[in-house]
Design an enzyme around this catalytic site. Structure first.
Site, PDB file in Angstrom:
ATOM      1  N   TYR A 144       1.329   4.224  -2.570  1.00 23.16           N
ATOM      2  CA  TYR A 144       0.322   5.110  -3.148  1.00 23.16           C
ATOM      3  C   TYR A 144      -0.922   4.281  -3.428  1.00 23.16           C
ATOM      4  CZ  TYR A 144      -1.956   8.257  -6.513  1.00 23.16           C
ATOM      5  OH  TYR A 144      -2.866   9.052  -7.177  1.00 23.16           O
ATOM      6  N   ASP A 184       0.612   8.290   0.509  1.00 20.49           N
ATOM      7  CA  ASP A 184      -0.733   8.779   0.245  1.00 20.49           C
ATOM      8  C   ASP A 184      -1.656   7.559   0.214  1.00 20.49           C
ATOM      9  OD1 ASP A 184      -3.084   9.780  -0.742  1.00 20.49           O
ATOM     10  OD2 ASP A 184      -2.233  10.561  -2.614  1.00 20.49           O
TER      11      ASP A 184
END
Length: 298
Positions: A144, A184
């Site tokens: 992330y 992400d």
């Protein structure tokens, strides 16, 4: 869940997995507890996923385990406590970030962190090694990347983290037979990856200096953007839409969730899907899962 309930559930997406396929998924859940309340469990129960990377878990390990077991119970798993092997890297700041990997088979090893282990990077990088049928090792990473904000320390953290990735990814590829970096990454690589790219050229997520890292990830670092390879040179398919305005309804999205793999694994990719909700009201996260089937080596 009964057959009648399954037929009526709007969260269920069915897509049969081919024999011998390894189904790998990734999704930013935007808080695992909220995602479960909004329907994530119904989705997961029917997707035949072997390995699932999660970002923005926002929960401690005990809470994550309880939520995953609850989803397994509601899915009718024979043994909910052992249905998923759960590994998490929790953020230093409670309620922020956090990455995890769920898998049907136990990993042979796990590792956390990247770079120099700065506090702001906690809960952003988790690795797990899996032995495949042919005896080779697959290393899966749930990552992330910082969201960033131009002109702030948050953007400095993001740029440094991307640099840490660039330096580390080639070493990771040398150490493992196959690598899949899932997550992400908070950057749209090209103009095809953001609907409103013209209006975002000076915003974090589409800055030239951010995108340059992706040129290198998919260039000299030797990794492959698997979803882009399978989709071709088309707009999207997007994986994130703002909750504000009509972004979701108008498909004004960003493709910022990736499955970035070494060539040996990318060459085995067979199909990809973005599990976009059928309606705004049915979203259990502001991101949609990215699912890719790979032909597993034998």
């Amino acid at each position: 869940m009964s057959a009648a309930e399954e037929a009526q559930s709007p969260h269920i997406i069915t897509d049969s997995k081919a024999a011998g396929a390894l189904r790998i998924g990734s999704v930013n859940v935007n808080g695992i507890r909220a995602a479960e309340r909004k329907g994530m469990g119904e989705w997961l129960a029917h997707r035949e996923i072997d390995i699932l990377a999660l970002q923005e878990v926002r929960a401690d390990p005990d809470t994550l385990t309880k939520v995953v077991r609850k989803m397994a119970e509601e899915a009718g798993e024979a043994d909910p406590e052992s249905a998923w092997h759960i590994h998490e890297h929790e953020a230093a700041q409670k309620g922020r970030a956090g990455v995890a990997i769920l898998s049907r088979h136990a990993p042979t090893a796990t590792r956390t962190g990247i770079g120099e282990g700065r506090p702001e990077d906690e809960g952003r990088w988790l690795e797990a090694d899996y032995e495949l049928a042919d005896g080779t090792t697959l290393t899966v990473v749930s990552v992330y990347v910082h969201s960033g904000e131009v002109g702030t320390e948050r953007q400095d953290h993001k740029m440094r983290f991307l640099q840490d990735m660039l330096e580390y990814l080639p070493r990771l590829a040398e150490r493992s037979d196959h690598v899949a970096v899932l997550g992400d990454l908070n950057v749209g690589h090209t103009e095809l990856d953001i609907k409103n790219w013209k209006g975002n050229r000076k915003n974090s997520g589409f800055l030239p200096e951010e995108r340059a890292f992706f040129d290198q990830f998919f260039g000299e670092a030797g990794y492959v953007d698997v979803a882009r390879r399978l989709a071709g040179e088309v707009e999207g398919p997007y994986t994130w839409w703002s909750y504000r305005g009509k972004a979701f309804d108008n498909d004004t999205g960003w493709r910022i969730d990736y499955q970035m793999t070494t060539p040996s694994l990318a060459d085995r990719a067979e199909k990809a899907a973005v599990d976009r909700a059928s309606d705004y009201s049915l979203r259990w996260s502001d991101h949609a899962p990215l699912i890719i089937d790979y032909k597993e080596p034998k």
